[in-house]
Structure formats: C-alpha cells, structure tokens
Scaffold this motif. Structure first.
Motif, short mmCIF file in Angstrom:
data_model
loop_
_atom_site.label_atom_id
_atom_site.label_comp_id
_atom_site.label_asym_id
_atom_site.label_seq_id
_atom_site.Cartn_x
_atom_site.Cartn_y
_atom_site.Cartn_z
N MET A 198 -15.01 -4.47 7.19
CA MET A 198 -13.90 -3.57 7.51
C MET A 198 -14.39 -2.44 8.41
O MET A 198 -15.25 -1.66 8.03
N LYS A 199 -13.84 -2.37 9.63
CA LYS A 199 -14.24 -1.29 10.54
C LYS A 199 -13.37 -0.06 10.30
O LYS A 199 -12.15 -0.16 10.22
N LYS A 200 -14.02 1.09 10.22
CA LYS A 200 -13.26 2.33 10.00
C LYS A 200 -13.11 3.10 11.30
O LYS A 200 -14.11 3.41 11.96
N ILE A 201 -11.87 3.40 11.65
CA ILE A 201 -11.58 4.09 12.91
C ILE A 201 -10.80 5.36 12.60
O ILE A 201 -9.83 5.33 11.86
N LEU A 202 -11.22 6.48 13.21
CA LEU A 202 -10.45 7.71 13.08
C LEU A 202 -9.92 8.12 14.45
O LEU A 202 -10.69 8.34 15.38
N PHE A 203 -8.60 8.21 14.57
CA PHE A 203 -7.98 8.77 15.77
C PHE A 203 -7.97 10.29 15.62
O PHE A 203 -7.53 10.79 14.59
N ALA A 204 -8.43 11.00 16.64
CA ALA A 204 -8.31 12.47 16.64
C ALA A 204 -7.49 12.85 17.86
O ALA A 204 -7.80 12.43 18.97
N ALA A 205 -6.42 13.63 17.63
CA ALA A 205 -5.54 13.98 18.75
C ALA A 205 -4.79 15.26 18.45
O ALA A 205 -4.74 15.70 17.31
N SER A 206 -4.18 15.82 19.50
CA SER A 206 -3.47 17.09 19.33
C SER A 206 -1.99 16.90 19.05
O SER A 206 -1.30 17.86 18.75
N GLU A 207 -1.48 15.66 19.18
CA GLU A 207 -0.07 15.44 18.86
C GLU A 207 0.17 13.97 18.51
O GLU A 207 -0.60 13.10 18.89
N SER A 208 1.25 13.75 17.75
CA SER A 208 1.60 12.38 17.36
C SER A 208 3.05 12.35 16.88
O SER A 208 3.49 13.25 16.17
N VAL A 209 3.78 11.31 17.30
CA VAL A 209 5.11 11.13 16.72
C VAL A 209 4.91 10.66 15.28
O VAL A 209 3.91 10.02 14.98
N PRO A 210 5.78 10.97 14.36
CA PRO A 210 7.02 11.73 14.50
C PRO A 210 6.81 13.23 14.24
O PRO A 210 7.77 13.98 14.16
N PRO A 267 -1.75 2.92 15.93
CA PRO A 267 -2.49 2.58 14.70
C PRO A 267 -1.81 1.55 13.81
O PRO A 267 -2.48 0.77 13.14
N LYS A 268 -0.48 1.48 13.85
CA LYS A 268 0.23 0.52 12.99
C LYS A 268 -0.02 -0.92 13.40
O LYS A 268 0.25 -1.83 12.63
N TYR A 269 -0.48 -1.12 14.65
CA TYR A 269 -0.53 -2.49 15.17
C TYR A 269 -1.90 -3.15 15.01
O TYR A 269 -2.10 -4.28 15.43
N PHE A 270 -2.85 -2.45 14.40
CA PHE A 270 -4.15 -3.08 14.17
C PHE A 270 -4.09 -4.00 12.97
O PHE A 270 -3.30 -3.78 12.06
N ASP A 271 -4.95 -5.00 12.97
CA ASP A 271 -5.04 -5.93 11.86
C ASP A 271 -5.58 -5.19 10.63
O ASP A 271 -6.74 -4.79 10.60
N LYS A 272 -4.72 -5.02 9.64
CA LYS A 272 -5.07 -4.21 8.45
C LYS A 272 -6.23 -4.81 7.66
O LYS A 272 -6.92 -4.10 6.91
N GLU A 273 -6.45 -6.12 7.79
CA GLU A 273 -7.55 -6.76 7.07
C GLU A 273 -8.91 -6.32 7.63
O GLU A 273 -9.89 -6.24 6.92
N LYS A 274 -8.92 -6.05 8.95
CA LYS A 274 -10.21 -5.80 9.61
C LYS A 274 -10.45 -4.35 9.98
O LYS A 274 -11.57 -3.94 10.20
N TYR A 275 -9.35 -3.57 10.12
CA TYR A 275 -9.51 -2.20 10.61
C TYR A 275 -8.78 -1.22 9.70
O TYR A 275 -7.61 -1.41 9.39
N ASP A 276 -9.51 -0.20 9.28
CA ASP A 276 -8.89 0.88 8.53
C ASP A 276 -8.74 2.05 9.51
O ASP A 276 -9.71 2.74 9.80
N VAL A 277 -7.54 2.21 10.05
CA VAL A 277 -7.32 3.23 11.08
C VAL A 277 -6.57 4.42 10.49
O VAL A 277 -5.52 4.26 9.88
N ARG A 278 -7.13 5.61 10.64
CA ARG A 278 -6.48 6.83 10.17
C ARG A 278 -6.39 7.83 11.32
O ARG A 278 -7.10 7.68 12.32
N VAL A 279 -5.56 8.84 11.14
CA VAL A 279 -5.31 9.77 12.24
C VAL A 279 -5.50 11.20 11.75
O VAL A 279 -5.11 11.54 10.64
N TYR A 283 -7.81 -3.05 22.23
CA TYR A 283 -8.59 -2.01 21.56
C TYR A 283 -9.49 -2.62 20.48
O TYR A 283 -10.62 -2.20 20.30
N GLU A 284 -8.97 -3.62 19.78
CA GLU A 284 -9.78 -4.29 18.75
C GLU A 284 -11.03 -4.89 19.38
O GLU A 284 -12.13 -4.77 18.85
N GLU A 285 -10.86 -5.54 20.54
CA GLU A 285 -12.03 -6.11 21.24
C GLU A 285 -13.03 -5.02 21.61
O GLU A 285 -14.24 -5.19 21.45
#
Length: 478
Positions: free
Chosen positions: A1-13, A28-40, A471-473
């Motif tokens: 499981m790859k862990k990814i953190l998005f850091a940004a100054s704005e995000s919907v909603p 972030p919603k579109y990554f494969d949840k089995e392989k990537y744990d994406v948080r913001v 992005y996954e690649e």
C-alpha cells in the motif's frame, strides 16, 4: 500500500479560487483504494463556510518553531467522499475574508503551512511515501524536508512531487525577509537553490528539491522550457527536463454531466442532444433577455476576464463579431477593462450580447449546456478545464493552440471528417475571428458535420480516471 499526501492551499468543496481546488478535491477519489492511501492536507481558513467548519473534528495540537517565533499548530480532520482531509489550524495566519491576501503576509503564511505539514506527520500516525505538493504555496515543503533529513531519521526516504498549475505565480519575496521567516540556513539562499534574480522564490525552491516535477498538460511541459512561457525559470526547466512531465487534468464527470445536471433546463445525452440540447439554449435566451431564436449560433464564455485568457483579442474584434449572426454570453469577473468591455457591448447590442459580471456555478452549467460553441483564445493555458466541460456538454470549443487546449481539442478537418473543435495558432485577433467565422459557416451550412463534431466531443473521456492512472504510474516509478 503506497501512502500519498496531497498538500495544497485550496480544495473543493471547502475553499476554491480556481482550477487548483478542483484538482485537489477531485483527483484523490480516483486512485485505486487497494493500492494507494491518498490523504489531503489544507489550511483551515476562517473564511471557509461554517457548515464545513462545524464538521471538523479535533485531532491534536502542538507548538512549532518558525525561526524565532513559536506558533500553535492545530490539526483537525474530516472524511469526505471516502478521503481523509487534514486541516492545519492557526488563527493568526488563516484569518481574513479570502485564502490569499497581501503577498508579504502570504509568504509567511505558507512558510508556516509548509513546515506545519511536515511537523504534523509524526503526530497523525501517517508517514507518506510521497508528498504531492501543488503550486508555490507548498514550494517550501521539499526544501524543509531536505533540511529536516539532517539529524532526523523519520524524514529520510520520503519523496516529493511538485505540480505546477500555473508557472506565472511563484511566491517571491526578498531573501533577507524569507530567511528571517523560515529560519532556513543561508546555504539555501543561493542562485542554484531558492534564490532567483535576487529574491527568494518558493516555487523555484520546490522545483530544485522535489524528486519529480509535473505540470498539467504535455504541451505546457514543453512550452515552459522556452523563454516566452518559462516566466524566467526556463533555464531550470531545461536543467530538470529529465524529471519533468505533463499529465492533463480531468473534470468530475458526476458534477459535469448533461444527463443528470440539476442546474440545466433539459437533460440530454450523446444519443438525443440533436433534439434536447436546444431547449437549454431557448431557456437561457429567455433568462438573459436575449432574442428568442433557436437557430442562431450562441457562443459561450466562462472565464476569469484577464489578459492571460485572451480578452485583448476579443476586445479588438468584438464590434466586428457582433455584426455576425451570433449571440455572445459571457460569465466571469476580472480586469475592469474587460468587465466594462462586455458591459458596453451588452448595452450596444441588446438581445445579442449578455454580460454576466459575477460568478455562479449554476449559470456556468447553463452556459455550457445552452451554447453551441465555446470561445477560449488563451495567451497561455497550463491545462484549462472549461474546454473539457464544454466538450462534455456538446458545446464545440474554439481555442488557441497552446498548453492543455492544444492537447485536448482536436481541430476539425472537413476533408477527413475528424476533430472535436476549432483552433487557431497565432495570438492574433483576426486569426481568431477567422476561426470563429469558419465555425459559423460549418454551423449554418453543414449542420450534419457540426453535429458529428459535437458527437465526437461528447464521446471523449476527460474524466479523472485517465489522469489518475498516469499519476499512479508516476508514483510507482518513484
């Protein structure tokens, strides 16, 4: 499981000023949840809507040194759409009526945010493999990370990606002041690191220290290696060319869907648009007091009204364009001269031109659905989302061949019967006008061809699924 953190100054909603928020909130919603744990991770702005602030739960807090200052860092969290969002809380930095204010204040605010992102990791029990940084506001994250690695085992091996959404905005301020704010050693403030043209430059620092650099379309990734588009950093872009790539943005296909859109008069699909789409045009003409005529070609514009978006070209030929059998509907705010230009022509040609100098999500959907064509003659356009939305709604884009516009709109070829829109190459008002008039000719004289262009556009897939795969690649290759 790859862990990814998005850091940004704005995000919907939660908070939005531009396309960056759409990317950070949707991708972030579109990554494969089995392989990537994406948080913001985002700042907790005072100006966020109360309904969101009420939903946040407190996680922890601590105090952090920002050079000689000691600052409070609160961490709140919220799960939304299956994604965990963290909010960095500090009322001194994140108060105010808008996410961005005066540059000198933003420089300190986002230095604080960048350092807080890294400092909070051990406390939230999430050690990312990759921190994905967006735009200059997070440019110091790779720099601080480099600094943290000395003497702190925890931070070794964390990789970073810097994504440039618009190279024009870099976060620059005088070096002495930035040294005082960040407490970073003098060693970082030299021309091959943070410094550019005597100033400290956040985006440059991020690009020097990130493991990979991406931008939001392939063409833009090539363009920014040239002086015209490179905003004085083209040398660095060329030096890091082997780490630089372009991945085109997507749009949220649930939010932008003519079949289910609740903002529009009449829902339609690629199968029935020939009959149903026109009802949206008639409803829009009625709402905006334009001449009620289902046969006239309606050209839509939804944009920030700025030089970057090509409105000097529009202003130059607007009077000529208004002599044609077209209606023009514009929505957006921006530079006063362009706001007033649209107001003037709406006054001069009532029934033909509608100037809506404000921004409204609902009205933007009505324009995407009701117009026949969509005009976007940008001087430069890193990716552009409006042309993707118009393709989705079967509204034919007329664009300049730059950046993401060139990558996503295929010009119509009347001999091969291919293409999804119309495009022109040179930044020239009469070349633009010629292309608009060519589109008019196809619209009026070759209706079947026009409808085929619409159909091909509607069948294209610019959802986030495609971008997420790329992005996954990228993550897997790091």
């Amino acid at each position: 499981m790859k862990k990814i953190l998005f850091a940004a100054s704005e995000s919907v909603p939660f908070i939005k000023t531009g396309g960056l928020a759409d990317v950070v909130g949707s991708l972030p919603k579109y990554f494969d949840k089995e392989k990537y744990d994406v948080r913001v991770m985002l700042p907790k702005y005072m100006c966020m809507k109360q309904e969101w602030k009420d939903k946040l739960t407190y996680r922890t807090h601590f105090y952090m040194d920002l050079n000689w200052r000691k600052q409070y860092v609160g961490i709140l969290e919220l799960e939304y759409d299956g994604i965990l969002f963290y909010f960095i809380d500090n009322e001194y930095y994140f108060n105010g009526f808008a996410p961005y204010g005066e540059m000198y204040a933003d420089i300190e605010k986002f230095a604080f945010f960048s350092k807080a992102v890294l400092s909070s990791l051990p406390l939230i029990d999430f050690r990312p493999d990759i921190i994905h940084c967006h735009d200059w506001q997070t440019g110091l994250i790779p720099v601080f990370l480099d600094n943290f690695r000395y003497g702190n085992e925890y931070y070794r091996g964390i990789k970073t990606i810097m994504t440039i959404h618009n190279l024009k905005f870099q976060g620059t301020w005088d070096t002495k002041r930035v040294r005082d704010i960040t407490g970073l050693p003098q060693y970082y403030f030299v021309p091959d690191k943070l410094e550019a043209y005597k100033d400290a430059n956040y985006l440059k620092g991020g690009m020097v220290y990130a493991d990979r650099i991406t931008t939001v379309s392939n063409t833009y990734a090539e363009e920014i290696k040239m002086p015209f588009y490179g905003e004085k950093l083209d040398g660095l872009m060329n030096a890091r060319a082997n780490c630089l790539s372009g991945i085109v943005n997507g749009i949220d296909y649930d939010d932008y869907n003519p079949e289910t859109d609740r903002f529009i008069e009449k829902n339609y699909t690629v199968e029935n648009f020939r009959k149903e789409k026109i009802k949206n045009k008639l409803a829009l003409q009625k709402e905006l007091n334009l001449d009620q005529d289902n046969k006239v070609m309606m050209i839509g514009i939804v944009s920030r009204l700025t030089d970057q978006k090509g409105f000097d070209l529009v202003a130059y030929v607007m009077d000529e364009l208004c002599q044609d059998a077209v209606q023009i509907v514009a929505l957006g705010t921006g530079e006063e001269q362009y706001e007033n230009m649209f107001r003037h022509f709406a006054w001069k040609y009532p029934g033909k031109v509608s100037a809506n100098i404000y921004y409204s999500e609902a009205m933007s959907h009505k324009i995407y659905a009701g117009s026949d064509a969509f005009l976007m003659p940008s001087l430069f356009e890193p990716c552009g989302l409006s042309q993707l939305m118009s393709l989705r709604y079967g509204t034919v884009p007329i664009v300049r061949e730059t950046g993401g516009l060139k990558d996503t709109v295929e010009p119509y070829n009347e001999y091969e019967k291919t293409g999804t829109g119309f495009s022109f190459m040179n930044y020239n008002a009469h070349e633009m006008l010629g292309t608009v008039r060519y589109a008019e000719r196809i619209f009026y004289d070759k209706k079947r061809d026009w409808n085929k262009i619409v159909e091909r556009g509607m069948k294209k897939d610019f959802s986030w699924k495609n971008s997420a795969k790329q992005y996954e690649e990228l993550y897997d290759n790091m």
